[in-house]
Design a protein around this motif. Structure first.
Motif, PDB file in Angstrom:
ATOM      1  N   GLN A 110       0.779   5.738  -0.494  1.00  0.00           N
ATOM      2  CA  GLN A 110       0.015   6.954  -0.743  1.00  0.00           C
ATOM      3  C   GLN A 110       0.588   7.563  -2.008  1.00  0.00           C
ATOM      4  O   GLN A 110       1.813   7.652  -2.161  1.00  0.00           O
TER       5      GLN A 110
ATOM      6  N   CYS B 117       0.858  -1.179   0.000  1.00  0.00           N
ATOM      7  CA  CYS B 117       0.000   0.000   0.000  1.00  0.00           C
ATOM      8  C   CYS B 117       0.895   1.229   0.000  1.00  0.00           C
ATOM      9  O   CYS B 117       1.856   1.282   0.782  1.00  0.00           O
TER      10      CYS B 117
ATOM     11  N   ALA C 215      -3.569  10.075   3.091  1.00  0.00           N
ATOM     12  CA  ALA C 215      -2.839   9.367   4.144  1.00  0.00           C
ATOM     13  C   ALA C 215      -3.793   8.523   4.988  1.00  0.00           C
ATOM     14  O   ALA C 215      -3.459   7.402   5.384  1.00  0.00           O
ATOM     15  N   GLY C 216      -4.993   9.039   5.246  1.00  0.00           N
ATOM     16  CA  GLY C 216      -5.967   8.291   6.040  1.00  0.00           C
ATOM     17  C   GLY C 216      -6.401   7.006   5.353  1.00  0.00           C
ATOM     18  O   GLY C 216      -6.475   5.954   5.982  1.00  0.00           O
ATOM     19  N   ASP C 217      -6.670   7.097   4.043  1.00  0.00           N
ATOM     20  CA  ASP C 217      -7.050   5.895   3.298  1.00  0.00           C
ATOM     21  C   ASP C 217      -5.891   4.911   3.253  1.00  0.00           C
ATOM     22  O   ASP C 217      -6.092   3.700   3.389  1.00  0.00           O
ATOM     23  N   CYS C 218      -4.680   5.423   3.080  1.00  0.00           N
ATOM     24  CA  CYS C 218      -3.507   4.544   3.041  1.00  0.00           C
ATOM     25  C   CYS C 218      -3.360   3.800   4.368  1.00  0.00           C
ATOM     26  O   CYS C 218      -3.105   2.594   4.391  1.00  0.00           O
ATOM     27  N   ALA C 219      -3.563   4.497   5.478  1.00  0.00           N
ATOM     28  CA  ALA C 219      -3.460   3.863   6.801  1.00  0.00           C
ATOM     29  C   ALA C 219      -4.532   2.783   6.965  1.00  0.00           C
ATOM     30  O   ALA C 219      -4.241   1.697   7.488  1.00  0.00           O
ATOM     31  N   GLU C 220      -5.755   3.052   6.511  1.00  0.00           N
ATOM     32  CA  GLU C 220      -6.834   2.060   6.602  1.00  0.00           C
ATOM     33  C   GLU C 220      -6.497   0.815   5.779  1.00  0.00           C
ATOM     34  O   GLU C 220      -6.700  -0.313   6.227  1.00  0.00           O
TER      35      GLU C 220
ATOM     36  N   GLN D  49      -3.487  -0.165   4.838  1.00  0.00           N
ATOM     37  CA  GLN D  49      -2.325  -0.828   5.440  1.00  0.00           C
ATOM     38  C   GLN D  49      -2.762  -1.690   6.620  1.00  0.00           C
ATOM     39  O   GLN D  49      -2.289  -2.819   6.787  1.00  0.00           O
ATOM     40  N   GLN D  50      -3.694  -1.189   7.441  1.00  0.00           N
ATOM     41  CA  GLN D  50      -4.217  -1.970   8.572  1.00  0.00           C
ATOM     42  C   GLN D  50      -4.924  -3.225   8.072  1.00  0.00           C
ATOM     43  O   GLN D  50      -4.731  -4.312   8.620  1.00  0.00           O
TER      44      GLN D  50
ATOM     45  N   SER E 260      -2.421  -5.763   6.916  1.00  0.00           N
ATOM     46  CA  SER E 260      -1.737  -6.452   8.035  1.00  0.00           C
ATOM     47  C   SER E 260      -2.639  -7.496   8.692  1.00  0.00           C
ATOM     48  O   SER E 260      -2.144  -8.454   9.258  1.00  0.00           O
TER      49      SER E 260
END
Length: 177
Positions: free
Chosen positions: A10, A8, A158-163, A165-166, A169
């Motif tokens: 950004q 993933c 960045a928020g979508d990328c973090a979601e 990435q979670q 994982s």
């Protein structure tokens, strides 16, 4: 098949020069629009819309392939994601986008493909749920792939990328990026 790399990042889906194909979160007519479709068509130039006329219309979950025109990739794979709460079952139709795009890429002998967050913009799909559906579909399809060995999810914010990435994982896939 070699080890599958899933990551993933950004970024801008229209600037993935190291990918054989990018996926367009398309509208049914495969024409320029908002979000991903607008960005890809703008970067590709008018030839993309011209080529897409003969490929349209497509249905939710369907994937079709075109050349990339002015984009730095070999191909664009166009998917029509579901409108959340309208096109049902939304989860199956969204998963079909990922499955079908991967199959189309694999049949074309492509090694790498970059996806946007299909249906999460104006189509209203909740990002956490879309991320889970995406990685479940990728995990289900991966064992059948012969050529595709690098899958990238390109997220605008960045928020979508973090979601995403979670969700990666928590999936059965192994993150490599």
């Amino acid at each position: 098949m070699t080890q599958l790399q899933v990551e993933c990042v950004q970024g801008d889906i229209a600037r993935q020069a190291d990918m054989d194909a990018v996926v367009n979160a398309a509208n049914a007519q495969l024409m320029p629009g908002a979000g991903v479709a607008g960005a890809l068509h703008a970067a590709a130039g008018p030839g993309l819309a011209q080529e897409c006329r003969s490929l349209a219309p497509i249905r939710p979950g369907q994937a079709v392939i075109s050349s990339a025109h002015g984009l730095p990739n070999r191909h664009v794979i166009h998917c029509l994601g579901p409108v959340y709460g309208v096109d049902e079952p939304s989860d199956r139709l969204l998963a079909d986008c990922f499955r079908n795009a991967l199959v189309v890429a694999d049949q074309a002998g492509l090694a790498s493909i970059a996806f946007p967050a299909i249906s999460t913009g104006v189509f209203g799909y909740p990002v956490p749920e879309a991320a889970r559906v995406a990685f479940d579909a990728i995990a289900e399809t991966a064992p059948k792939l012969v050529h595709v060995n690098h899958i990238r999810l390109v997220l605008f914010s960045a928020g979508d990328c973090a979601e995403f990435q979670q969700a990666l994982s928590r999936s059965s896939l192994r993150s490599s990026g």
